[in-house]
Structures are given as C-alpha cells and as structure tokens.
Design a protein around this motif. Sequence first.
Motif, PDB file in Angstrom:
ATOM      1  N   LEU A  38       0.851  -1.188   0.000  1.00  7.62           N
ATOM      2  CA  LEU A  38       0.000   0.000   0.000  1.00  7.62           C
ATOM      3  C   LEU A  38       0.886   1.236   0.000  1.00  7.62           C
ATOM      4  N   ARG A  39       0.620   2.152  -0.943  1.00  8.14           N
ATOM      5  CA  ARG A  39       1.379   3.392  -1.053  1.00  8.14           C
ATOM      6  C   ARG A  39       0.468   4.559  -0.670  1.00  8.14           C
ATOM      7  N   VAL A 213      10.585  -0.105   9.413  1.00  4.49           N
ATOM      8  CA  VAL A 213      11.722  -0.463   8.558  1.00  4.49           C
ATOM      9  C   VAL A 213      12.663   0.719   8.393  1.00  4.49           C
ATOM     10  N   SER A 214      12.128   1.870   7.936  1.00  5.34           N
ATOM     11  CA  SER A 214      13.011   2.999   7.667  1.00  5.34           C
ATOM     12  C   SER A 214      12.220   4.299   7.613  1.00  5.34           C
ATOM     13  N   TRP A 215      12.931   5.382   7.897  1.00  2.00           N
ATOM     14  CA  TRP A 215      12.406   6.743   7.746  1.00  2.00           C
ATOM     15  C   TRP A 215      13.457   7.542   6.986  1.00  2.00           C
ATOM     16  N   THR A 216      13.174   7.820   5.723  1.00  2.00           N
ATOM     17  CA  THR A 216      14.026   8.667   4.908  1.00  2.00           C
ATOM     18  C   THR A 216      13.459  10.071   4.970  1.00  2.00           C
ATOM     19  N   HIS A 217      14.084  10.934   5.755  1.00  2.00           N
ATOM     20  CA  HIS A 217      13.532  12.254   5.999  1.00  2.00           C
ATOM     21  C   HIS A 217      13.395  13.024   4.687  1.00  2.00           C
ATOM     22  N   GLY A 218      12.256  13.691   4.561  1.00  2.00           N
ATOM     23  CA  GLY A 218      11.957  14.414   3.345  1.00  2.00           C
ATOM     24  C   GLY A 218      11.390  13.553   2.244  1.00  2.00           C
ATOM     25  N   ASP A 219      11.264  12.245   2.479  1.00  2.00           N
ATOM     26  CA  ASP A 219      10.813  11.346   1.413  1.00  2.00           C
ATOM     27  C   ASP A 219       9.720  10.387   1.867  1.00  2.00           C
ATOM     28  N   ARG A 220      10.038   9.443   2.783  1.00  2.00           N
ATOM     29  CA  ARG A 220       9.055   8.406   3.090  1.00  2.00           C
ATOM     30  C   ARG A 220       9.384   7.653   4.377  1.00  2.00           C
ATOM     31  N   ILE A 221       8.370   6.959   4.875  1.00  2.00           N
ATOM     32  CA  ILE A 221       8.511   5.975   5.944  1.00  2.00           C
ATOM     33  C   ILE A 221       8.023   4.639   5.400  1.00  2.00           C
ATOM     34  N   LYS A 231      -3.767 -10.065  16.365  1.00  2.00           N
ATOM     35  CA  LYS A 231      -5.080 -10.124  15.718  1.00  2.00           C
ATOM     36  C   LYS A 231      -5.070 -11.000  14.469  1.00  2.00           C
ATOM     37  N   GLY A 232      -3.895 -11.467  14.102  1.00  2.00           N
ATOM     38  CA  GLY A 232      -3.765 -12.273  12.896  1.00  2.00           C
ATOM     39  C   GLY A 232      -2.772 -11.649  11.937  1.00  2.00           C
ATOM     40  N   THR A 233      -2.248 -12.439  11.023  1.00  2.00           N
ATOM     41  CA  THR A 233      -1.253 -11.959  10.074  1.00  2.00           C
ATOM     42  C   THR A 233      -1.856 -10.896   9.161  1.00  2.00           C
ATOM     43  N   PRO A 234      -1.291  -9.703   9.100  1.00  2.00           N
ATOM     44  CA  PRO A 234      -1.813  -8.660   8.207  1.00  2.00           C
ATOM     45  C   PRO A 234      -1.801  -9.110   6.756  1.00  2.00           C
ATOM     46  N   LEU A 235      -2.771  -8.636   5.991  1.00  2.00           N
ATOM     47  CA  LEU A 235      -2.887  -9.019   4.587  1.00  2.00           C
ATOM     48  C   LEU A 235      -1.864  -8.302   3.715  1.00  2.00           C
ATOM     49  N   LEU A 236      -1.475  -7.095   4.106  1.00  2.00           N
ATOM     50  CA  LEU A 236      -0.446  -6.364   3.365  1.00  2.00           C
ATOM     51  C   LEU A 236       0.934  -6.807   3.822  1.00  2.00           C
ATOM     52  N   SER A 237       1.877  -6.808   2.916  1.00  2.00           N
ATOM     53  CA  SER A 237       3.257  -7.106   3.284  1.00  2.00           C
ATOM     54  C   SER A 237       4.028  -5.843   3.634  1.00  2.00           C
ATOM     55  N   ARG A 238       3.600  -4.709   3.108  1.00  2.00           N
ATOM     56  CA  ARG A 238       4.357  -3.475   3.306  1.00  2.00           C
ATOM     57  C   ARG A 238       3.459  -2.266   3.085  1.00  2.00           C
ATOM     58  N   ILE A 239       3.751  -1.191   3.819  1.00  2.00           N
ATOM     59  CA  ILE A 239       3.105   0.104   3.596  1.00  2.00           C
ATOM     60  C   ILE A 239       4.204   1.141   3.432  1.00  2.00           C
ATOM     61  N   VAL A 240       4.092   1.927   2.367  1.00  2.00           N
ATOM     62  CA  VAL A 240       5.030   3.015   2.107  1.00  2.00           C
ATOM     63  C   VAL A 240       4.275   4.323   2.273  1.00  2.00           C
ATOM     64  N   VAL A 241       4.679   5.122   3.250  1.00  2.00           N
ATOM     65  CA  VAL A 241       4.048   6.419   3.514  1.00  2.00           C
ATOM     66  C   VAL A 241       4.951   7.491   2.933  1.00  2.00           C
ATOM     67  N   GLN A 242       4.491   8.126   1.842  1.00  2.00           N
ATOM     68  CA  GLN A 242       5.286   9.132   1.150  1.00  2.00           C
ATOM     69  C   GLN A 242       4.876  10.535   1.611  1.00  2.00           C
ATOM     70  N   PHE A 243       5.858  11.428   1.727  1.00  2.00           N
ATOM     71  CA  PHE A 243       5.582  12.803   2.111  1.00  2.00           C
ATOM     72  C   PHE A 243       5.404  13.628   0.836  1.00  2.00           C
ATOM     73  N   VAL A 244       4.176  14.045   0.612  1.00  2.00           N
ATOM     74  CA  VAL A 244       3.834  14.789  -0.602  1.00  2.00           C
ATOM     75  C   VAL A 244       3.197  16.108  -0.172  1.00  2.00           C
ATOM     76  N   PRO A 245       3.986  17.163  -0.001  1.00  2.00           N
ATOM     77  CA  PRO A 245       3.470  18.394   0.601  1.00  2.00           C
ATOM     78  C   PRO A 245       2.513  19.177  -0.274  1.00  2.00           C
TER      79      PRO A 245
END
Length: 543
Positions: A38-39, A213-221, A231-245
Amino acid sequence: MKYAALACAAALVLAGCSKVDGTAARGSRHVWTHAGVLRVAVIEEPRTLNPLLPTNSVDGFIDRLLFCGLLSADPRGNPVPMLAERTPTESNGGISRDGLTITYRLRRDARWTDGKPVGSGDVAWSWRAIMNPHNNVISRHGYDIIRGIDTPDAHTVIVHLKQRFAPFVNTFFAESDQPYEIAPAHALQRYTDINQIPFDAAPSIGDGPFRFVSWTHGDRIVVERNDGFFKGTPLLSRIVVQFVPNEDTAVNLLRTHAIDYIYQASIETFPAVSALHDAHVVWTDMNGFEAIEFNLSHAQTGDIHIRRAVAMAIDKPRFIQRLTHGQEHVATEDIPNWMWAFDPSVRSYAFDVAAARRELSADGYRFGADGLARKNGVPLQFLLATDNANVTHREESLLVQEALHAIGIDVTIKYYPQAILYEAAASGGIVQGGKFDITLAPWYAGVDPDDSSQFLCAAMPPNGYNTSRYCSPQMEAAQRDALTRYDQALRAVAYGRVQGLLEGDVPYVFLWWQRQMEPISVDFKGFSPNPATESWNAWQWSV
C-alpha cells in the motif's frame, strides 16, 4: 496543471507515467497494482513516531500501524477491544459501582516485535510517562485524574480514579480525546524523558500490525508486516508512507497509479479526485469540526462583543460552498448532529454584517475613512495563524480576512508548518503557546462527546487543548455534570448546556462538522475508518 511535471517525475520512480489499460480481468489485479504493498501520500512529514508524543493526525495515523492501545472503535464509534480482552463496563464488573475503579484484563498472546510479552507493566509505565512533566506530551486529559494503577499480575491492570470520569474507558489508551498507544517499557524506561531519543525516529520495537523499517527524511517511511501480530497476520506485506506536501501532486500520483491512498485529502481536491476513474472517495462522519478559534487571553479577542461581531460577519453557507464544494454541513456548535449528545435546539449567530457593525459600535468602536474600527485611537487588528500546507486553510484564511475587513477588522495572516503550528507549548508551538489572535481550528475529538479538554479552565496548555484560554464557571459546572454521570441520558442534558454556553460565549465560530474525505484506489480493499483513526484496522487492509 502546474505540478503535472513534478507528479510525473515522482510517478516514474514508482509506477511510470505512461498510459496503461486499467481494465482488469475477473479475478485478476490491475496492471498497476503492487500486490501486497500500500502506497500512501501524506501532506506533512510526521514529527515523531513515539506513540506517547503525537501532536497531529499524521503522527497518530503512522503510530497506529506500529503500536496498539487497550481499545479501539468500529466505524460507528463503538468500542472494540485491542490489547484488552474486553471493554470494561458496569455490567461485566470492569467498572466498580462507585465509578472509581476500572479493571482491564489483557490479552495473553500480544508480544512486542522483540518477542517479549506485552503486559500490565507496559500500561502502567506508559501512563507514568504521559504524566512525567519532563515529557512533552500534548495532553494529559483523562490521565491526570488517575490516582494510581495496580498491576497484581502481568495481565491485569486496575486503575484507581481520583473522581468519577464518564469518558474514561473511551479515553484511556483508546479512541477519544488524544489517542495514545501503549509503549514498550523495557525499551524506554531507562530515559529520564523521551522527547529526543533514537526510538522517536526509529521505533525498532512495536506491537502493532506492522514493524518499522526505515524513515528517509523528506521522502518516506516504510513499514512491513508483523507476522506475530495478535489479531492475525496482516494481509499487506508493506506500507510506504510518502511525504507529498502539495495536494495537486498527490492527486496526480493517484491518477497515475503511483499511490493508492491520499491520507485526509483536503476537501479542495474534491472535484479532481471525484473525477478519477480508478479511485473513489470514502466519506467518514467524524466527531470534529472546522472553526475559527479566538485567543481569549488577548485584549481584543477576549472581548465578547468583538467575538459576537465576528460570528455575525461569517457567512457559513458561503464558506462551505467555496471551501468544500458544498460537501460539508453547517455546524451550530462543536458536537455534530449524528452523535447522541447533539442538542438540536442550540443555534449559532446568523450572518448579518450590519448587526456585526452595530455590535462593535455599541462596544465603543468607531469606523474611520479607511473602514477600520478603532476605539480610543487603537485599531481593531488580528493576527491569524494557520498552516501553510492545507489548500483549504490557505483559501479559508483569505475568506476570513475578507469577511472581517467588511466589519472593520484588519487581519494579518501568518502561515506555519503544521509541526510548528501544533507543537507543544514547551517546544515553542504557536497555538499551544498562544501566539495568535485567531486561528483556523480543524478538530477531531474521538468517539466520546467529551469536549472538556478544550473548555475546562484546567485544560489550558500544557495540560490540554484549551488553546482558546476560555474559562467560565458555568462551563465548569456543565462539564462536571457531563463527566461524572455515567448515564448517557443525563450526560446528553449536560452537553446541551455545554453547547448553549458555547453559543453565548463564542470562544469559537464553528463553521462545519468534519466529514473526512479519503480518496483511495479501487484496488485498496478493507479500508473502514472509524470516527477517530483511519488506520485502526490496518491488518485487514489489502491491495
């Protein structure tokens, strides 16, 4: 579009800007889907990832991916157990007859990502950390009425209150007022304060559905699935949170399938996102509002006549049409009309410029040739402080400036990054520090109608969210009734009085009740936000 080139450059990195066939065969994925990833685009980079130090909704959204509280809530606002086995009530013995003792039984299968069990000691330590005066927490409301916490065993938490507090179960590491999650005591208890420690930027230990996993400042977590989540194994393997000002860029990223979700998109983007073929809008009724907030500690905004004049100068339907494309609903006071505590008999001031000018005249103000109101030669001038990221707030600030100029008030606007605007008072925050005359106040209050953290005298910063510095004996009495009576019908009567006092005293001009817009890709499934937190059920999300 101004930012189309920038959006395409970003999209090339993630998904390509070329036109693709969006048709998906039955049972297959669209060609742009990153299966299991998920992005998300957020407009502001978080200040911290410490679950005890959030200052804004972005902090809280990401914290909830990594950490859990005792309770959460379903999309209708009903309590849902998380680390607690069940919701304490009077009927199940979790709340004592005198309302002063609350007992929680913790799940036995919850573990931190380093393998250690989540236990009662973590709950007790997290409370102590919130109450530690050296920690820059944003609010202690609901935690400061705890006399003590007993932990007779690793899975039992017994909370002793100083006084009855009806919203307690929805507040204590739950979804009302200021949501906090439990922190790992064994990782943090060695610090005298947790304000600037490595954990805040890289929380290597958590108990939520995802792990840091990581926090690249100015870019993403980046976070990845916690296979041991209770609660059970999450269905997503990864979430990328992008900083889009810039929200134009975020919309283009959603359009080109470079992201799957724009977190809390400004209503200003409604025409653009509602026209997207491969996305749709999820609307969530929130216990929240958009308002103009006064600083009552300042001489001019502390004058009730001036506040009434401002209330009459604001054409709420016009603001809503201009700022929300007609998608929101006019607010009377703070509690929205879908909640059980709403009082339909309460009204707010009607739009009337002539009446507003008469109110100022009766208060001793005279209007000069330049149209400005003056008393004893002193002009009526406000500093409006707001954030520089939200498109709606930028336009809203100009509308407020225009409306108040029409009744003789000169408004200077100053814009700040959200992290500075909402920072704790001890760290120089603008709103918490009272460095404004008026501000634009977006508010999300959680699943309980409790609004005492905004309107009790004792909740002024640094002890709560009473940033208007409003203090009234009548409000204190109404709030006392609302907070000490566990019966919902009696609480509703008290909240009717609260709303009536807000109508008369005008510490805020409430514009509309928040109905949050969340644009998501058609491939994003399981998204079911509750009235306080979008990410409460993130383990059930899929792409």
